[in-house]
Write an enzyme that holds these catalytic residues in place. Sequence first.
Site, PDB file in Angstrom:
ATOM      1  N   SER A  52     -56.259 -15.493   7.257  1.00  0.00           N
ATOM      2  CA  SER A  52     -56.623 -16.870   7.585  1.00  0.00           C
ATOM      3  C   SER A  52     -58.137 -16.977   7.598  1.00  0.00           C
ATOM      4  O   SER A  52     -58.847 -15.987   7.383  1.00  0.00           O
ATOM      5  CB  SER A  52     -56.065 -17.260   8.946  1.00  0.00           C
ATOM      6  OG  SER A  52     -56.815 -16.598   9.950  1.00  0.00           O
ATOM      7  N   LYS A  53     -58.609 -18.171   7.867  1.00  0.00           N
ATOM      8  CA  LYS A  53     -60.060 -18.427   7.874  1.00  0.00           C
ATOM      9  C   LYS A  53     -60.810 -17.479   8.813  1.00  0.00           C
ATOM     10  O   LYS A  53     -61.981 -17.201   8.614  1.00  0.00           O
ATOM     11  CB  LYS A  53     -60.328 -19.863   8.303  1.00  0.00           C
ATOM     12  CG  LYS A  53     -60.035 -20.863   7.205  1.00  0.00           C
ATOM     13  CD  LYS A  53     -60.830 -22.124   7.446  1.00  0.00           C
ATOM     14  CE  LYS A  53     -60.729 -23.179   6.397  1.00  0.00           C
ATOM     15  NZ  LYS A  53     -59.658 -23.234   5.491  1.00  0.00           N
ATOM     16  N   ARG A  54     -60.108 -17.010   9.844  1.00  0.00           N
ATOM     17  CA  ARG A  54     -60.745 -16.078  10.790  1.00  0.00           C
ATOM     18  C   ARG A  54     -61.282 -14.852  10.063  1.00  0.00           C
ATOM     19  O   ARG A  54     -62.201 -14.192  10.517  1.00  0.00           O
ATOM     20  CB  ARG A  54     -59.732 -15.601  11.838  1.00  0.00           C
ATOM     21  CG  ARG A  54     -59.436 -16.592  12.925  1.00  0.00           C
ATOM     22  CD  ARG A  54     -58.497 -16.005  13.937  1.00  0.00           C
ATOM     23  NE  ARG A  54     -57.232 -15.571  13.330  1.00  0.00           N
ATOM     24  CZ  ARG A  54     -56.798 -14.335  13.274  1.00  0.00           C
ATOM     25  NH1 ARG A  54     -57.513 -13.364  13.802  1.00  0.00           N
ATOM     26  NH2 ARG A  54     -55.638 -14.047  12.720  1.00  0.00           N
ATOM     27  N   HIS A  55     -60.639 -14.505   8.942  1.00  0.00           N
ATOM     28  CA  HIS A  55     -61.038 -13.296   8.226  1.00  0.00           C
ATOM     29  C   HIS A  55     -62.168 -13.530   7.226  1.00  0.00           C
ATOM     30  O   HIS A  55     -62.551 -12.633   6.499  1.00  0.00           O
ATOM     31  CB  HIS A  55     -59.837 -12.707   7.483  1.00  0.00           C
ATOM     32  CG  HIS A  55     -58.720 -12.305   8.396  1.00  0.00           C
ATOM     33  ND1 HIS A  55     -57.627 -13.097   8.627  1.00  0.00           N
ATOM     34  CD2 HIS A  55     -58.555 -11.201   9.159  1.00  0.00           C
ATOM     35  CE1 HIS A  55     -56.821 -12.492   9.479  1.00  0.00           C
ATOM     36  NE2 HIS A  55     -57.360 -11.338   9.815  1.00  0.00           N
ATOM     37  N   GLY A  56     -62.672 -14.748   7.161  1.00  0.00           N
ATOM     38  CA  GLY A  56     -63.750 -15.034   6.197  1.00  0.00           C
ATOM     39  C   GLY A  56     -63.282 -16.038   5.162  1.00  0.00           C
ATOM     40  O   GLY A  56     -62.348 -16.798   5.404  1.00  0.00           O
TER      41      GLY A  56
END
Length: 469
Positions: A240-244
């Site tokens: 997800s966006k949390r990972h970049g």
Amino acid sequence: MNEIVRVRFAPSNTGHLHVGGARTALFNWFFARHHGGTAILRVEDTDRERSTEAYYDAILEAFDWLGLEWDEGPYRQTERMDIYTEAAKKLLASGDAYRCTCTPDDVEEMRKKARAEGKSPKYDGTCRGRYDKDPDRPFCLRLLTPDEGETVVADLLTGEVSFPNEQLDDMVIVRTDGTPTYNFCVAVDDADMKITHVIRGNDHLSNTPKQLLVYKALGEPPPRFAHISMILGTDKKRLSKRHGATSVLEYRRAGFLPEALINYLVRLGWSLGDQEVFTRDEIIENFSIENLNRSAAVFNPEKLLWLNQEYIKTGDAGRLLALLEDRLHERGLDTALLSREARLALVEELRTRAQTIEEMADGARIFFTPEVEYDEKAVAKFLKPGIAAPLIKVRDALAGVEPFAAQGVKTAFEEVLEAEGLKMGKLAQPVRVAVTGGTVSPGIYETLCLLGKDRSLSRLDAALGKIGD
Ligand code: GLU
């Protein structure tokens, strides 16, 4: 495979094309190309609240950048409403669908009751067999679903997965407001488009029995399904966006090459021995569903960077230069300050160490600013008064170099080193700071040659002026 393969990629335009979706698209596309089949793009845009034209355009732009051409489409579900209406009419006429006049509150009650009885919460079939009894009441259409037996998904990757029909609802296929529902549209489209294989994320597995029931009701043979594993982040949670960066266009912006991203995404879940770098033709030639990994793949940004660097190292210099120039122009820099020959030579210098085109642009910047932009720390460290005399000598020696090429520049340097009794390291870095403003650039001879004689000399003069300050 004897049949003609027809596959589709069916993004919803409720967001950007993300790497997971792109990988699914690539698997479909390469599968079609491998079998000489047809790859179709179908945009599922019926979610009126969340779909936007901007996302629709961005999805097409992402495919354009990746260089994936679709043989058919883009189809849009909102333009196919007549087809769903026809299919619904057909099912109503055959008795496979029925009008249901229960209100949402009624259905909620049924669900509550079922839950209280320890059964799976679902519509209880009240309106089955009472078609047209309440012609004036608003109605939706439901699919008549068998109460017994099971619906089996024979998945090409995960094997057979059985869903007891008893747990499946008489699902709504057309809402009270006349709009068709998601699973109904997907199955009608796949049947209408004669899709032979559905390759999609395994987050859709629970939709598949519902879609199979629609096929059955329509009297159409279902496609074969391959539900692929999800992409995980390095923490093993769903990517997800949390990972970049997750959207394909973000990778374009960050300076990745489309072929590197394609190679990385295909390799993320598909393998051919230990090979890491594939041409498009090699993937087409070797792609098969059987070689897809069954377990979830972990997205590794470092490996993607490594792969991008591999493609930068070996890419066509003219193309890399064009990509680099776009970025330099975006930064307001004048690329005409260097001849095309020098710009191509610069690509050769930069490509050996840059991982992205953006990094190449960072490295190229110093050659395209009208004046040197000094890093004051580097100036303080390397342009001390004691270096003025050797710098003047270098300047004068360089002024006499003709033609201004690496060999002559090197000789000029060596003469000054000898006369001054200096080591190369003591002189190269001050010269570098003088002509580039900082401490990082290609080799000092190459840097000077790329800048050319006039700009090298005027930059040395400017730096000497600075020392004198
Ligand atoms: N529109 C769905 C999605 O974006 C894909 C549906 C499918 O492949 O069947 O997740």
